[in-house]
Design a protein around this motif. Structure first.
Motif, PDB file in Angstrom:
ATOM      1  N   SER A  88      10.190  19.470  -0.960  1.00  0.00           N
ATOM      2  CA  SER A  88      11.167  18.375  -1.487  1.00  0.00           C
ATOM      3  C   SER A  88      10.089  17.431  -2.249  1.00  0.00           C
ATOM      4  N   LEU A  89      10.626  16.532  -3.024  1.00  0.00           N
ATOM      5  CA  LEU A  89       9.753  15.464  -3.657  1.00  0.00           C
ATOM      6  C   LEU A  89      10.015  14.155  -3.157  1.00  0.00           C
ATOM      7  N   ARG A  90       9.190  13.297  -2.893  1.00  0.00           N
ATOM      8  CA  ARG A  90       9.234  11.971  -2.454  1.00  0.00           C
ATOM      9  C   ARG A  90       8.743  11.148  -3.267  1.00  0.00           C
ATOM     10  N   VAL A  91       9.398  10.086  -3.621  1.00  0.00           N
ATOM     11  CA  VAL A  91       8.886   9.136  -4.823  1.00  0.00           C
ATOM     12  C   VAL A  91       8.788   7.708  -4.102  1.00  0.00           C
ATOM     13  N   GLY A  92       7.750   6.937  -4.218  1.00  0.00           N
ATOM     14  CA  GLY A  92       7.643   5.732  -3.622  1.00  0.00           C
ATOM     15  C   GLY A  92       8.607   4.631  -4.645  1.00  0.00           C
ATOM     16  N   VAL A 112      12.455   7.675  -2.584  1.00  0.00           N
ATOM     17  CA  VAL A 112      13.707   8.521  -2.798  1.00  0.00           C
ATOM     18  C   VAL A 112      13.124   9.771  -2.646  1.00  0.00           C
ATOM     19  N   VAL A 113      13.922  10.454  -1.844  1.00  0.00           N
ATOM     20  CA  VAL A 113      13.591  11.923  -1.434  1.00  0.00           C
ATOM     21  C   VAL A 113      14.576  13.043  -2.283  1.00  0.00           C
ATOM     22  N   VAL A 114      13.934  13.899  -3.196  1.00  0.00           N
ATOM     23  CA  VAL A 114      14.713  14.810  -3.863  1.00  0.00           C
ATOM     24  C   VAL A 114      14.529  16.349  -3.160  1.00  0.00           C
ATOM     25  N   PRO A 115      15.498  16.823  -2.965  1.00  0.00           N
ATOM     26  CA  PRO A 115      15.402  18.313  -2.162  1.00  0.00           C
ATOM     27  C   PRO A 115      14.902  19.258  -3.271  1.00  0.00           C
ATOM     28  N   ALA A 173       0.891  -1.433   0.034  1.00  0.00           N
ATOM     29  CA  ALA A 173      -0.142  -0.357   0.117  1.00  0.00           C
ATOM     30  C   ALA A 173       0.988   1.214   0.092  1.00  0.00           C
ATOM     31  N   ALA A 174       0.490   2.077  -1.107  1.00  0.00           N
ATOM     32  CA  ALA A 174       0.983   3.687  -1.099  1.00  0.00           C
ATOM     33  C   ALA A 174       2.458   3.557  -1.550  1.00  0.00           C
ATOM     34  N   LEU A 175       3.022   2.291  -1.747  1.00  0.00           N
ATOM     35  CA  LEU A 175       4.633   2.472  -1.979  1.00  0.00           C
ATOM     36  C   LEU A 175       4.700   3.223  -3.367  1.00  0.00           C
ATOM     37  N   ASP A 176       3.668   3.367  -4.017  1.00  0.00           N
ATOM     38  CA  ASP A 176       3.978   4.100  -5.436  1.00  0.00           C
ATOM     39  C   ASP A 176       3.755   5.291  -5.275  1.00  0.00           C
ATOM     40  N   ALA A 177       3.453   6.260  -4.177  1.00  0.00           N
ATOM     41  CA  ALA A 177       3.088   7.454  -4.036  1.00  0.00           C
ATOM     42  C   ALA A 177       4.078   8.353  -4.465  1.00  0.00           C
ATOM     43  N   VAL A 178       3.702   9.438  -5.329  1.00  0.00           N
ATOM     44  CA  VAL A 178       4.711  10.519  -5.717  1.00  0.00           C
ATOM     45  C   VAL A 178       3.987  11.791  -5.081  1.00  0.00           C
ATOM     46  N   ALA A 179       4.848  12.555  -4.177  1.00  0.00           N
ATOM     47  CA  ALA A 179       4.296  13.843  -3.443  1.00  0.00           C
ATOM     48  C   ALA A 179       5.196  14.733  -3.236  1.00  0.00           C
ATOM     49  N   VAL A 180       4.998  15.958  -3.545  1.00  0.00           N
ATOM     50  CA  VAL A 180       5.650  17.390  -3.040  1.00  0.00           C
ATOM     51  C   VAL A 180       5.531  17.396  -1.557  1.00  0.00           C
ATOM     52  N   ARG A 181       6.429  17.596  -0.805  1.00  0.00           N
ATOM     53  CA  ARG A 181       6.158  17.683   0.676  1.00  0.00           C
ATOM     54  C   ARG A 181       6.060  19.135   0.964  1.00  0.00           C
ATOM     55  N   SER A 182       5.728  19.570   2.305  1.00  0.00           N
ATOM     56  CA  SER A 182       5.605  20.868   2.642  1.00  0.00           C
ATOM     57  C   SER A 182       6.799  21.709   2.795  1.00  0.00           C
ATOM     58  N   ASP A 183       8.033  21.105   2.858  1.00  0.00           N
ATOM     59  CA  ASP A 183       9.423  21.764   2.739  1.00  0.00           C
ATOM     60  C   ASP A 183       9.837  22.030   1.208  1.00  0.00           C
TER      61      ASP A 183
END
Ligand code: FAD
Ligand code: SF4
Length: 324
Positions: free
Chosen positions: A69-73, A210-213, A57-67
């Protein structure tokens, strides 16, 4: 082609179940299967269990976070990344690298985690069982000598992933889980310059995201050289992230692929603070040459792959410097 050996298939939905399943001896993650399954069909590898991560579950989520940065499952597909609006807006180099992997049908199944952790390649290894047996195998799998560097005690198979260099240039980190808990690692530190060992993951560890600043003034791009644009691996690939301040290079990150057993960071500190001109281009081309270790692991010549890595890097810096 071989029949697949007997293997247990697990398809956990909860991440804790996936962690437990992958902690078992002989278990291996399966994502899109576009790298792993062709190898298993050729008799390369014999996992006792394959743990399909694509239902977690949710391991494929792609989201821009409040700081910012980008988090890609890890199970986000490359097709999803190549088309993602947020990536095109903030991290186009990542969307481009994902969109240049293999062919369109591969990208529908292929995932970010699988792309990063794909096996290294060599023309003496990516062959049928029959071919490898006839040539006495090699020390990467089942044999005891390397056919590329004959007296070597390590494997020089080449890493040909497209997405890792883009993420390294973007200063990304990998989120990892395993039997010992969770940890975060700068992406470049995931890889090891050894075609057999390949990754620094401990037994049972795997990538969850993976998290991208935030881009914060950096511009980045990725380019690859390949024989057939519709499908091939990079014979050489380069990612560059650059920050320009007037006539000075305020920041420069360069990563190359298709040249070594791991994606490699090219040292650029000596160029910072100066202009991008013919002398700095020559110095950077030299740094690419020194960093790369192209060997006869593919049918393309060593000289071509080495020269392409240099040319791609310098061309990308040219374009990013000019504001492209
Ligand atoms: C014809 C062809 C052309 C190709 N061209 C390219 C190309 O141009 N560029 C390129 O980069 N690749 C290319 N590939 C290789 C492959 O298709 C891609 O790298 C793809 O992204 C692999 O992802 P996957 O999800 O299918 O991985 P899988 O095959 O499922 O897994 C690959 C490896 O990663 C491991 N793994 C999977 N997920 C994780 C995780 N979350 N954490 C830790 N380990 C994990 C698996 O155990 C396995 O060892 C090509 C393959 C083929 C067959
Ligand atoms: S570099 Fe040598 S050991 Fe590695 S896969 Fe090729 S032949 Fe085998």
């Amino acid at each position: 082609m071989n029949a697949l050996h007997e293997v247990r298939m697990l398809r956990p939905v909860h991440i804790d179940d996936a962690v437990r399943a992958l902690a078992e001896d002989g278990a291996q993650p399966l994502a899109g299967g576009t790298d792993l399954l062709p190898n298993l069909r050729r008799g390369i590898g014999a996992p006792r269990a394959l743990v399909d991560l694509t239902a977690v579950a949710a391991l494929d989520a792609v989201a821009v976070r409040s700081d910012g940065s980008l988090r890609v499952g890890a199970t986000a597909t490359l097709a999803a990344l190549a088309d993602h609006v947020a990536l095109h807006a903030g991290w186009p180099a990542l969307a481009k690298a994902a969109g240049l992997v293999a062919g369109a049908t591969h990208r529908e199944a292929a995932t970010l985690g699988g792309n990063l952790c794909q096996d290294t390649r060599c023309m003496f290894y990516n062959q049928s069982e029959w071919w490898r047996a006839g040539n006495g195998y090699c020390l990467k799998y089942r044999g005891d000598k390397c056919h590329v560097v004959v007296k070597s005690d390590r494997c020089y198979a080449t890493y040909h992933g497209d997405v890792a260099p883009a993420l390294i240039a973007l200063d990304a980190s990998a989120e990892i889980v395993g039997p010992g808990g969770a940890r975060t690692l700068p992406l470049a530190a995931l890889f090891v310059e050894d075609g057999k060992r390949r990754l620094t993951l401990a037994p049972g560890e795997w990538i969850t995201a993976v998290v991208v600043p935030p881009t914060a003034g950096w511009r980045a791009d990725y380019a690859k050289a390949r024989v057939r644009d519709a499908v091939d691996f990079p014979l050489a690939g380069a990612a560059v992230a650059l920050k320009r301040d007037g006539e000075r290079l305020a920041g420069l990150r360069v990563a190359i692929t298709g040249t070594n057993s791991a994606p490699r960071v090219v040292p650029t500190d000596a160029l910072l603070g100066g202009p991008w001109d013919a002398a700095s281009a020559q110095a950077l081309a030299k740094a690419v040459q020194t960093t790369s270790n192209v060997l006869a692991t593919s049918v393309a010549t060593v000289r071509y792959r080495r020269r392409m890595a240099q040319a791609l890097v310098c061309r990308l810096v040219d374009e990013l410097w000019a504001g492209g």
